[in-house]
Design an enzyme around this catalytic site. Structure first.
Site, mmCIF file in Angstrom:
data_model
loop_
_atom_site.group_PDB
_atom_site.id
_atom_site.type_symbol
_atom_site.label_atom_id
_atom_site.label_comp_id
_atom_site.label_asym_id
_atom_site.label_seq_id
_atom_site.Cartn_x
_atom_site.Cartn_y
_atom_site.Cartn_z
ATOM 1 N N GLU A 166 95.399 151.653 83.520
ATOM 2 C CA GLU A 166 95.579 150.207 83.377
ATOM 3 C C GLU A 166 96.611 149.721 84.373
ATOM 4 O OE1 GLU A 166 94.399 149.858 78.635
ATOM 5 O OE2 GLU A 166 96.470 149.497 79.253
ATOM 6 N N HIS A 192 99.034 137.624 78.374
ATOM 7 C CA HIS A 192 97.958 138.484 78.862
ATOM 8 C C HIS A 192 97.125 137.684 79.851
ATOM 9 C CE1 HIS A 192 94.624 141.247 79.090
ATOM 10 N NE2 HIS A 192 95.322 142.130 78.399
ATOM 11 N N ARG A 232 101.095 142.810 84.382
ATOM 12 C CA ARG A 232 100.545 141.618 83.744
ATOM 13 C C ARG A 232 101.247 140.323 84.143
ATOM 14 N NH1 ARG A 232 99.682 144.055 77.633
ATOM 15 N NH2 ARG A 232 97.752 145.177 78.090
ATOM 16 N N HIS A 240 100.682 136.899 74.504
ATOM 17 C CA HIS A 240 100.132 138.178 74.052
ATOM 18 C C HIS A 240 101.143 139.076 73.333
ATOM 19 C CE1 HIS A 240 97.453 141.592 73.981
ATOM 20 N NE2 HIS A 240 98.253 142.316 74.743
ATOM 21 N N ARG A 300 106.449 144.269 79.440
ATOM 22 C CA ARG A 300 105.904 145.499 78.855
ATOM 23 C C ARG A 300 104.810 146.093 79.721
ATOM 24 N NH1 ARG A 300 101.417 146.694 75.507
ATOM 25 N NH2 ARG A 300 100.847 144.495 75.450
#
Length: 527
Positions: free
Chosen positions: A117, A239, A285, A346, A381
């Site tokens: 990811e 997100h 992100r 998110h 994060r």
């Protein structure tokens, strides 16, 4: 009055992990606002990050976490959690979680497929197709429900923690919580030797969010009112890819779509991420969300598009079966056309300050999961580190509780509602809820300014006066409790944002576009 050895507030992965590690030794009460499986963890799609493959290492995972966290991650916390990642995954496998098997010869662990990811330098995400959270929660929920030492109280929402401060005593000890039972419309007094906040984040403070309706910042607000420090609330992760469709409420398009080759495009088909970051769609992100926000505002677009349709249809259906079916229900065939997406709130990276055993500033009060601020996530994060944190800290906190010595409990009074009446106009709650979420989206979103933050704080103060007056005069309800907590969480987000005179990670200010040389956490104290 109910009594437990440990009271856990929240039924996500952090709460369930703690319950299962404690229940072989002590009596556990677990309260959840809806049903047992309705926490935010079950919504996680992508997977769980862990050092599992022989080509990966603890040092590389730590480095990736620090890079994503924009220099603000606590090194000791990060190392502790990453070093225990394999142990946490092995525990889930032992519990029977049906992780996806490897069929492609990619990097694998014990025959399980690992994906990659955004922000990760290696394939290290173990997953259950594109519904990892649901698979994990379903598996653990069966164990929790069947355990004789765990009492699950569904349709219960905590109002406030019972502390020395609340009882008018000196000291900083927690003895349980006052809890509203939605089915009986009564407030219960639940006392416990140890109390755990595992209630998730505050995504519902924003108009657009990938979070479930229960994510109303309850634990953060209760911890603050109980005397706990709160840190880094300005770092709200948006997100980048939430499905944009009028009939798709809070449906997330997992990070793994980009990890497996998904390309972000403008409405005319132009790819834009390489113009914003050399890592393109695999950038962290915060960078991807800001890039999408920039392109949408620049072009006046309602959304952008995530395209993986150039991959074989069989590949898409195998890797993303739930996303494929949900989009198909809405008339979007992702094997043939791109997915319309927008950023949405998110994850709450900040929260109640806690250590590596989950301990907070209040004795016998613990915080685990998204409600807590351990320092792992820093200013942003890293994808799929959240479920990992829940498990590692859940076990660590359970171990600490089992070692703790009991404290003599004072007389605990029952909840007093003799001075309140039934509410006269519920519309006050619904109106304030809507107003809060709209101005937080407009003024405290992906890009911020001093003027926007000042406007938001002014409106929050007005709402707080109204809500406090309502709370003082009328009997509590689920909506009132959640609104009170949302407004408190919003104030903490804005105050933290106003204190940070730079742009770092998830906090981007037009007034302070540069990043300071020294990374410092924003810590608020109620004292």
């Amino acid at each position: 009055m109910r009594e437990f050895d440990a009271l856990i507030i929240g039924s996500g992965l952090g709460g369930m992990t703690m319950a299962l590690h404690l229940a072989d030794h002590i009596q556990v009460g677990l309260i959840t606002k809806r049903e047992l499986r309705d926490g935010g963890s079950g919504w996680a799609q992508g997977g769980i990050a862990a050092v599992l493959d022989g080509t990966d290492s603890v040092e590389l995972h730590i480095r990736d976490t620090h890079v994503a966290g924009a220099g603000l991650c606590d090194h000791d916390s990060t190392r502790f959690i990453v070093e225990h990642s394999k142990e946490a995954i092995d525990w889930l496998i032992q519990m029977g979680v049906p992780f996806t098997k490897d069929t492609e010869g990619d990097s694998a662990y014990q025959g399980y497929h690992l994906t990659r990811e955004g922000g990760h330098s290696h394939r290290r995400i173990i997953h259950a197709a594109d519904a990892t959270g649901a698979a994990v929660i379903d598996t653990l929920a069966h164990k929790v429900a069947a355990h004789p030492n765990i009492t699950v109280l569904e349709s219960h929402i905590a109002i406030d923690l019972i502390t020395d401060q609340k009882l008018g005593r000196s000291g900083r000890h927690c003895y349980g919580a006052y809890v509203y039972d939605k089915e009986t419309d009564r407030v219960e007094t639940i006392v416990a030797k140890s109390t755990v906040l595992a209630s998730g984040g505050a995504g519902k403070v924003y108009l657009y969010t990938t979070n479930p309706d229960v994510a109303t910042g309850d634990g953060i607000a209760m911890g603050w009112r109980a005397g706990c420090r709160v840190a880094n609330m300005e770092f709200i992760q948006f997100h980048p890819t939430c499905l944009y469709h009028p009939h798709a409420k809070s449906f997330l398009i997992t990070e793994a779509v980009r990890g497996e080759g998904g390309i972000l495009r403008l409405p005319d088909g132009t790819r834009f991420m390489p113009l914003h970051d050399e890592r393109a769609e695999l950038a962290p992100r915060d960078i991807v969300a800001r890039a999408i926000d920039f392109e949408m505002k620049k072009g006046g677009f309602d959304c952008v598009y995530l395209d993986i349709s150039y991959k074989p249809a069989a590949f898409i259906k195998e890797h993303f079966p739930n996303i494929y079916l949900r989009c198909l229900e809405l008339g979007i065939d992702i094997t043939k056309e791109p997915i319309p997406v927008v950023p949405a709130a998110h994850y709450t990276c900040g929260g109640v300050v806690s250590d590596m055993a989950g301990r907070t500033d209040v004795t016998s009060l613990y915080a685990v999961g998204e409600v807590a601020c351990t320092g792992l996530h820093g200013a942003n994060r890293l994808a799929s580190n959240s479920l990992l944190e829940c498990m590692v800290l859940g076990k660590a906190a359970a171990t600490d509780i089992l070692k703790a010595t009991a404290t003599e409990r004072p007389n605990i009074p029952e909840w007093d509602e003799s001075q309140v009446t039934d509410p006269d106009e519920e519309v006050v709650i619904s109106h304030n809820w809507d107003e809060l979420r709209r101005f937080m989206w407009d003024y405290v979103g992906i890009v911020r300014t001093n003027k926007r933050l000042e406007r938001a704080l002014h409106r929050i103060e007005l709402l707080q006066h109204e809500i406090d007056d309502y709370y003082s005069n009328f009997r509590v309800s689920n909506d009132l409790i959640e609104l009170r907590n949302l407004v408190q969480s919003a104030e903490l987000i804005v105050r933290c944002a106003m204190d940070r005179k730079e742009s770092r990670g998830l906090h981007y200010s037009r007034d302070y576009p540069g990043m300071l040389s020294e990374a410092k956490s924003t810590i608020l104290s109620p004292d």
